[in-house]
Write a protein that holds these residues in place. Structure first.
Motif, PDB file in Angstrom:
ATOM      1  N   LYS A   1      34.400  17.943 -52.494  1.00  0.00           N
ATOM      2  CA  LYS A   1      33.727  18.886 -53.386  1.00  0.00           C
ATOM      3  C   LYS A   1      33.502  20.209 -52.670  1.00  0.00           C
ATOM      4  O   LYS A   1      33.100  20.247 -51.514  1.00  0.00           O
ATOM      5  CB  LYS A   1      32.400  18.317 -53.865  1.00  0.00           C
ATOM      6  N   VAL A   2      33.766  21.279 -53.382  1.00  0.00           N
ATOM      7  CA  VAL A   2      33.554  22.629 -52.883  1.00  0.00           C
ATOM      8  C   VAL A   2      32.729  23.359 -53.926  1.00  0.00           C
ATOM      9  O   VAL A   2      33.082  23.363 -55.108  1.00  0.00           O
ATOM     10  CB  VAL A   2      34.897  23.361 -52.665  1.00  0.00           C
ATOM     11  N   ARG A   3      31.669  23.988 -53.504  1.00  0.00           N
ATOM     12  CA  ARG A   3      30.821  24.725 -54.440  1.00  0.00           C
ATOM     13  C   ARG A   3      31.206  26.196 -54.415  1.00  0.00           C
ATOM     14  O   ARG A   3      31.266  26.815 -53.357  1.00  0.00           O
ATOM     15  CB  ARG A   3      29.356  24.548 -54.085  1.00  0.00           C
TER      16      ARG A   3
END
Length: 71
Positions: free
Chosen positions: A31-33
């Motif tokens: 996951k990358v925000r």
């Protein structure tokens, strides 16, 4: 005017569930925000390059890792 489709879709079959699971088990998620604005920029760039956002991100990672190799 477009005509309405009267499909007979009844949900996923058991075979499709198994196939999806077999496919998804080959991968993990990272996951990358990002902000919604950055996501739109990434998505638009990827589309211009003829690829999905996921394909673009994977390509960017691969290219950066190759460039960063110390020989």
């Amino acid at each position: 005017m477009s005509e309405e489709k009267n499909g007979s879709y009844k949900g996923l079959t058991e075979a499709r569930r198994r196939a999806n699971k077999k496919y998804n088990d080959r991968f993990v998620e990272i996951k990358v925000r990002v902000t919604p604005e950055k996501r739109a920029i990434i998505k638009n760039h990827a589309e211009k390059m003829g690829e999905s956002a996921t394909a673009f991100i994977n390509r960017a990672i691969d290219e950066a890792m190759k460039r960063d190799q110390i020989n």
